[in-house]
Every structure is written in C-alpha cells, then in structure tokens.
Scaffold this motif. Structure first.
Motif, short mmCIF file in Angstrom:
data_model
loop_
_atom_site.label_atom_id
_atom_site.label_comp_id
_atom_site.label_asym_id
_atom_site.label_seq_id
_atom_site.Cartn_x
_atom_site.Cartn_y
_atom_site.Cartn_z
N LEU A 62 8.39 49.78 20.49
CA LEU A 62 8.21 48.65 19.58
C LEU A 62 9.08 47.48 20.02
CD1 LEU A 62 6.52 48.18 16.98
CD2 LEU A 62 8.60 48.66 15.68
N ALA A 63 10.33 47.76 20.42
CA ALA A 63 11.24 46.70 20.88
C ALA A 63 10.72 46.06 22.16
CB ALA A 63 12.64 47.27 21.09
N ILE A 64 10.20 46.87 23.09
CA ILE A 64 9.66 46.33 24.34
C ILE A 64 8.43 45.48 24.06
CG2 ILE A 64 8.53 46.99 26.51
CD1 ILE A 64 10.44 49.35 26.65
N ALA A 65 7.59 45.91 23.11
CA ALA A 65 6.41 45.12 22.74
C ALA A 65 6.82 43.78 22.16
CB ALA A 65 5.56 45.90 21.75
N ILE A 66 7.90 43.75 21.39
CA ILE A 66 8.41 42.48 20.85
C ILE A 66 8.84 41.56 21.98
CG2 ILE A 66 10.30 41.45 19.53
CD1 ILE A 66 10.16 43.83 17.63
N SER A 67 9.54 42.12 22.99
CA SER A 67 9.99 41.30 24.12
C SER A 67 8.80 40.76 24.91
CB SER A 67 10.89 42.13 25.03
OG SER A 67 10.16 43.11 25.76
N LYS A 68 7.73 41.55 25.05
CA LYS A 68 6.54 41.08 25.76
C LYS A 68 5.87 39.95 24.99
CE LYS A 68 6.52 44.23 29.11
NZ LYS A 68 6.63 43.91 30.54
N GLU A 69 5.84 40.06 23.66
CA GLU A 69 5.22 39.02 22.85
C GLU A 69 6.00 37.71 22.91
OE1 GLU A 69 2.49 38.81 21.04
OE2 GLU A 69 1.75 40.85 21.29
#
Length: 447
Positions: free
Chosen positions: A82-89
């Motif tokens: 979830l944290a990595i997905a936030i960084s990608k967004e």
C-alpha cells in the motif's frame, strides 16, 4: 550474437531486477477515487486503497503536510504494498523516503538526528531557473579539421525554425559536443548557451522519408517555430537534506557521494530554512512536502515518539506514514501498554487505515500477477496448488516457490510449470511452520 576473431560476443542486455513489489504501478483508482478490484498491480483491499487515494489527493493539493497516517494489519496483509502504491501515485516530483524503524539506532549519530535527516530527505524544493537555449532543425554541419591533424577544430552550424534560418560559427568545444552526439542534418537539437550542452530532441518530420527504414528508438518531432534563441524555464528538484550536507561540509557537493554525512548543526539548518522560506515568498522556489514511510513503527522508543510529536507540528514537515502488525504492545522504553506499541497521545494525531487479510480469490489473483511479472508460465492446476499451500503456509512463501519452480522447470526442459515442479520446490524449501515442527521434534539441534 556477433563473431570477432573467431570468438562469439554476446549482446549486452539490460537486466532489471524483479523485486517483491515490482508489479505495483499505483493504487488502481478511477477518476472518482474508487478502487477497482484488480488494477495497478493491487488486488482487493478496496477500502484501504480508497482511503489511501484520498490521502494522495490531499498530499497533491498540499493539504495534509505535517500529519501522520498509520497502516495496520497482520503480516502479509499488504501494508508495504500500500505504501509503495502511494509512492507510485505521487510520482517522481514528490519525495518519498522509506525507512525501517530499527535504522535510526546507530552508533554514529543519535536517534533524533537520524529522524531529522529522514525528515529532510522527504522535503523537496523545486528551484526555477531561466536559461537561454538555441533550438531548431539542423540544415548543415560543416567541420574544418587542420590538415596536419594538430590544432583545434572549427565549423559552421546552420539551423532553422519555421520562421527563420541562421548560421553559427562553432568553436572546438561545440564541434566536439556535436560530434559526440552524432548530430546530422535533419536532427532537431537544443543547445544550452551557458554550458554549451547539445541535446538531440529527435528527428524532424520533414526528413522522415530520407530512409526506407528507421530504428525503433528514432523519435520524430516537429520543426520548432518562432525564433531560434529562446528563454526556457527549467525546474530542479532537490531535497533539503542534500542542501544541508552541501552547506555543512567543506568538500560541499562531494560529501553527497561519500555517504559520511555525520551530524549536521542546528544553526546550519536554521539558516537554510530561513533562505528557503525567502525563496518561497519571492517565487523563486516551490516547497514540496513529501512522504516519510516508517515500517515496523513499534520499534521506535518513547524518545523517538516524543521527538516526532514536536517535529510534525513544524512549518517544514512531511506527511508521516507508519506501518505495524502489532496489537496491544508495550511502548518501547516504558512499561506502558498501548495500541500498536505507539503512545496514545501520538496515536491521537494519526489517521488509521486497516489492511484486511486477503481472501482465497485475492491470493489466486496476486500469484497470477506475480507469475506474469516474473515471466513464469503456470498450469492452472499448479496455480490451484499454490493457493492451497498459501492457506497452510504464507503468501510470501508461495511467491518464493514460483521462482524456485521456474528454475526446476528449465532444468527439466518443460514448457510450463506443473504441480510436480511446485511439489519438488516445496520439499526442498521449508516454510516457517514445518521448520518449527521439525525443531520441536528434534532433540537438540540437527545432527
């Protein structure tokens, strides 16, 4: 593969490492910030992804800097994903710094200094700079070399736009730069007048029919319009920690590469903060608050939480995202029990997102995505076996089995990974539960 003097020379192929979360490209939200079941490499976790999408929206609008977010859930529930997905967004323009709580316990610098440096790395500064450039299509490039081969080279460069055409005399430095970039007539180039850097923007559409075939890397662009000499605004994004290091060391910029940053005096940071705020008021720079992700947050002690309590209230503070898998835990450094091992006063400042466990369908889809990411062709029965194994072991263990089974498949020269390959990998590599069972049934250690 080429042959040189009877020796086979293989082409160099760029290899990118496939990591555990390399299949994640974002949160998988639509324009209404609603999460789709499978999108962006994320599976399930609809409520958690929608909550994270709102956080991303607030970060992009600059409305949530200096706040804290906590992601909770059992091991393997997708907190780090979830944290990595936030960084990608957020994209590359927003700083995203990821650390593990145990990283701050160092013998070289104290805990508050380590947290401060992590804070400053998560704070970006976009500095605007205007430069003069020459931009146009190359009509001709004539280079005059000395007859004896000794001495500087000179030349003439003819450039044009849709409105004008100009001839420039080139010195030795500019001639070398053009030859290095292999500039030829028909190329659209950009020349930085201050540094003399030559950049090829692409191939002009007017010359697209010069050759019957072009390589896949040839980029066709329109011939520029207007004047050849233009003023361009470039934006450089740096983090405050880099500015701190440059201004606190005698070797300046070289200190960034040595890695020996050490402790930085508070006076240096105060002066930099003052200057940054002045630039922001004058419009020379834009402050970009980023994200600091702290995994295993229960490893922080009471001193760290006390420091964070004050730090997140500062004017220059990023968004803090913490992740933990603990329930009721003693706060490290005290005898007080608190939810997630975090003091109640700090927990009161946080928004909490709960990552729910994956269902069987979620697990099957995740394993299928991992197979696609790693380029593994799996038979349906082998995928079903992995899903059944996940309920008895863990999702991480089954993901590891995919790569091991692929190696076995290659050695057996089979077309697809079968249940036999999965079973063989399962017998070779122990999961946590089988390892614990083996140790409890063994007197002493293994002989």
């Amino acid at each position: 593969m080429a042959t040189l003097d009877g020796i086979n020379v293989k082409d160099i192929v760029k290899v990118e490492r496939t990591s555990v979360h390399s299949h994640i490209t974002g949160l998988g939200l639509n324009h209404r910030l609603e999460a789709e079941y499978v999108s962006g490499g994320m599976v399930g976790q609809v409520a958690a992804r929608q909550a994270a999408g709102l956080i991303v929206k607030m970060i992009q609008e600059g409305k949530i800097a200096g706040r804290a977010l906590l992601v909770t859930g059992e091991p393997g529930a997708g907190k780090t994903a979830l944290a990595i997905a936030i960084s990608k967004e957020l994209g590359i323009d927003t700083p995203f710094v990821s650390i593990v709580a145990s990283e701050i316990y160092s013998t070289e610098i104290n805990k508050t200094e380590a947290l401060t440096q992590a804070f400053r790395r998560a704070l970006g500064l976009q500095i605007k700079e205007e430069t003069e450039v020459l931009e146009g299509e190359v009509i001709s490039l004539d280079v005059d070399r000395p007859a004896n081969g000794i001495g500087p080279k000179v030349g003439k460069l003819t450039m044009r736009t849709t409105d004008m055409e100009t001839i420039y005399d080139l010195g030795s430095k500019m001639v070398d730069a053009c030859l290095k970039e292999r500039i030829m007539p028909g190329d659209v180039i950009q020349v930085d007048k201050a540094s003399g850097r030559v950049t090829r923007l692409g191939r002009s559409f007017n010359r697209s029919h010069d050759y019957d075939a072009m390589g896949p890397k040839v980029k066709l662009v329109q011939c520029p319009d207007g004047e050849i000499q233009k003023r361009r605004e470039t934006v450089h994004t740096v983090c405050l920690h880099d500015i701190d290091v440059i201004n606190s060391r005698t070797q300046g910029y070289v200190a960034l590469f040595s890695g020996d940053t050490g402790e930085i005096k508070a006076e240096v940071r105060d002066q930099i903060n003052k200057k940054v705020l002045e630039w922001r008021e004058e419009g020379k720079a834009k402050f970009v608050p980023g994200v600091l992700f702290i995994d295993e947050a229960h490893m922080l002690d009471i001193e760290c939480f006390s420091f964070l309590n004050r730090a997140i209230e500062g004017e220059l503070s990023p968004l803090i995202i913490m992740a933990t898998n603990r329930l009721i835990e003693k706060v490290r450094g005290t005898d007080v029990e608190s939810a997630h091992g975090i003091p109640s006063d700090f927990l009161d400042r946080m928004l909490i997102i709960h990552a729910t466990p994956y269902t069987v369908d979620d697990t099957a889809k995740i394993l299928s995505l991992r197979c696609d990411e790693e380029g593994v062709s799996l038979e349906p029965t082998a995928l079903d076996l992995l899903v059944r194994l996940q309920s008895a072991t863990s999702l991480r263990y089954c993901i590891h089995l995919i790569a091991a089974a692929e190696v076995i498949r290659i050695r057996n020269k089979c077309e697809r990974v079968t249940t036999d390959h999965i079973s063989q990998a399962y017998r070779l590599f122990f999961d946590t539960k089988r390892s614990e069972k083996m140790l409890t049934e063994t007197s002493g250690y293994l002989h």
